[in-house]
Scaffold this active site. Sequence first.
Site, short mmCIF file in Angstrom:
data_model
loop_
_atom_site.label_atom_id
_atom_site.label_comp_id
_atom_site.label_asym_id
_atom_site.label_seq_id
_atom_site.Cartn_x
_atom_site.Cartn_y
_atom_site.Cartn_z
N ARG A 151 0.91 -0.95 0.23
CA ARG A 151 -0.09 0.10 -0.06
C ARG A 151 1.06 1.15 -0.32
O ARG A 151 0.74 2.25 0.32
CB ARG A 151 -1.26 0.55 1.26
N SER A 179 -11.83 -1.25 2.64
CA SER A 179 -10.92 -1.74 3.67
C SER A 179 -10.41 -0.70 4.32
O SER A 179 -9.56 0.10 3.90
CB SER A 179 -9.49 -2.32 3.92
N GLU A 211 -6.48 2.60 6.07
CA GLU A 211 -5.22 2.71 4.76
C GLU A 211 -6.53 3.87 4.10
O GLU A 211 -6.09 4.31 2.92
CB GLU A 211 -6.44 1.51 4.39
#
Length: 309
Positions: free
Chosen positions: A182, A232, A302
Amino acid sequence: MSLQIFENALNEYSAEKEKRKFFIRADYPMKRVTSFRIGGNADLAVYPADTEAFIFGINAARNLGVPYIVIGNGSNTLASDKGFRGCVFVTTDMRKVTIDGEYLTAGCGCLLGSVGTNASTSGLSGAEFANGIPGTVGGAVYMNAGAYGGQMSDIIQSTECYDIDSGEVLTLDNTAQNFGYRHSIFMEKNYIVLSATFKLTRGNPDEIKAKMNEYLRARRDKQPLEFPSAGSVFKRPEGHFAGKLIEDAGLKGTSVGGAMVSPKHAGFIVNTGDATASDVFALIEIIKEKVYSMFGVMLECEIRFVGEK
């Protein structure tokens, strides 16, 4: 900051090109450009038609002191209840796709589903994992999005980006993009993704489509797609799964206002209909504190927060 002067500059640019280069809306609800369907109004929402217009708009904003942010499909974004004071560039009109042999090039505003569809139709394999990720190419490259064992760094050959500081358009090969979990160089530098070229492989179109459909079914079965969300909420902690930790902490179904930890997948916070950003922020803090107190794991968000807190 002069928004009117900025808007006039965009309109003059379109007139000079004798073609509309920007779709412009004033006092525009951020909830319309984010998958969470949450957020106050932005002073301006600007949709550039192509790379040249996008770069012109960014430079105009900088030169005139207009604050700006860039979003694609807004699928990994939580916008403030207070909105955004300045310009929100929305890239979803920049969605051109070209294919040359095993190389597929897509504009930053192209939806990942469209990348998968174009690839499968041409008998190109490798992008199946991205089918169903509700983001755009620009956002997916920025965060090195992934699913089902694949990630963007596995298939990116090169990315064209705009270096805001130097005013140059750069082409970065895969290794120059500092990909990690990420993470990418676009989180480190003042670069904006313009397009990406993917290196795919030849395959059987029917088999490729079958795998794409399999991933779509898995998403529908396991994820709360019936509610607005930002996907998420937390990154995967080393040695753990965020959703499992949240579930084991007994937080499934926990709500603050209209924001709720999904009973279907604890890694998701969903908007049950009237959630505010404040609701989501409060629920995130509850989750982080409970998981840390029970398991000693500090969850890291995130999703991207934009606007005034």
